[in-house]
Design a protein around this motif. Sequence first.
Motif, PDB file in Angstrom:
ATOM      1  N   THR A  43     -16.932   1.947  25.848  1.00 51.89           N
ATOM      2  CA  THR A  43     -16.129   2.693  26.040  1.00 51.89           C
ATOM      3  C   THR A  43     -15.616   3.578  25.045  1.00 51.89           C
ATOM      4  OG1 THR A  43     -13.779   1.011  25.311  1.00 51.89           O
ATOM      5  CG2 THR A  43     -14.714   1.139  27.763  1.00 51.89           C
ATOM      6  N   HIS A  44     -14.720   4.387  25.381  1.00 52.49           N
ATOM      7  CA  HIS A  44     -14.024   5.781  23.914  1.00 52.49           C
ATOM      8  C   HIS A  44     -14.197   4.616  22.659  1.00 52.49           C
ATOM      9  CE1 HIS A  44     -12.971   9.279  22.996  1.00 52.49           C
ATOM     10  NE2 HIS A  44     -11.896   8.672  22.537  1.00 52.49           N
ATOM     11  N   GLU A  45     -12.623   3.776  23.247  1.00 52.43           N
ATOM     12  CA  GLU A  45     -13.029   2.612  22.177  1.00 52.43           C
ATOM     13  C   GLU A  45     -13.302   2.405  21.734  1.00 52.43           C
ATOM     14  OE1 GLU A  45     -11.201   3.267  25.192  1.00 52.43           O
ATOM     15  OE2 GLU A  45      -9.466   4.565  24.941  1.00 52.43           O
ATOM     16  N   GLU A  46     -14.089   1.821  22.169  1.00 58.29           N
ATOM     17  CA  GLU A  46     -15.730   0.752  21.460  1.00 58.29           C
ATOM     18  C   GLU A  46     -16.694   1.310  21.054  1.00 58.29           C
ATOM     19  OE1 GLU A  46     -15.963  -2.601  24.708  1.00 58.29           O
ATOM     20  OE2 GLU A  46     -16.567  -0.935  25.033  1.00 58.29           O
TER      21      GLU A  46
ATOM     22  N   GLU B 107     -16.334   4.822  19.432  1.00 55.31           N
ATOM     23  CA  GLU B 107     -15.108   4.712  17.958  1.00 55.31           C
ATOM     24  C   GLU B 107     -15.582   4.058  17.056  1.00 55.31           C
ATOM     25  OE1 GLU B 107     -11.577   7.699  19.206  1.00 55.31           O
ATOM     26  OE2 GLU B 107     -13.635   9.233  19.398  1.00 55.31           O
ATOM     27  N   ALA B 108     -14.820   2.679  17.664  1.00 58.09           N
ATOM     28  CA  ALA B 108     -14.500   2.019  16.419  1.00 58.09           C
ATOM     29  C   ALA B 108     -15.923   1.678  15.815  1.00 58.09           C
ATOM     30  CB  ALA B 108     -14.147   0.447  17.431  1.00 58.09           C
TER      31      ALA B 108
ATOM     32  N   PRO C 272     -12.151   6.895  13.889  1.00 53.84           N
ATOM     33  CA  PRO C 272     -12.150   8.030  15.702  1.00 53.84           C
ATOM     34  C   PRO C 272     -10.791   8.572  15.291  1.00 53.84           C
ATOM     35  CG  PRO C 272     -11.587   5.419  14.718  1.00 53.84           C
ATOM     36  CD  PRO C 272     -11.540   5.825  13.576  1.00 53.84           C
ATOM     37  N   GLY C 273     -11.397   9.689  16.862  1.00 54.70           N
ATOM     38  CA  GLY C 273     -11.205  10.754  16.474  1.00 54.70           C
ATOM     39  C   GLY C 273     -11.028  11.779  15.532  1.00 54.70           C
TER      40      GLY C 273
END
Length: 143
Positions: free
Chosen positions: A2-5, A7-8, A39-40
């Motif tokens: 996922t996007h969050e995964e 980036e983490a 992240p980001g």
Amino acid sequence: MTHEEREAFLAEPHVGVLSVTAEAERAPLTTPIWYEYQPGGLIKVITGPGLRKTRLIEAAGQFALCAQRAEVDDYRYVSVEGPVTEIGPTSKQERIDMAARYMGPDRATDYVNATEETSADNIAIYMRPERWNTIDYRVMLDG
């Protein structure tokens, strides 16, 4: 991932593999490098001015970075590419912070002091991740 995964994962202290377009008739330059990412945010690498990789990045205006974990039960990678947004000087504290990310805070200052003669003029290169490629084989194996 996922996007969050993704980036983490990229924010973890992996040794990155930087690639940049090379001169005509040559393959891309690919080299290991320390990096920082939140992240980001932007990817930050620190390197010497005038090095081949620096000249190629300046000429191309972009580069790619791959980070991976290659353990038997945990093979994952994130690859990103994007434009350079800024190139500028670094402070000694920035070099200490980068070294601490990879060597731990107890060794970082000693490392930077020991390399001061060759790294005092290092520069920071920032890249904005625009294109991502990821894989997490744990999902495939557990699924």
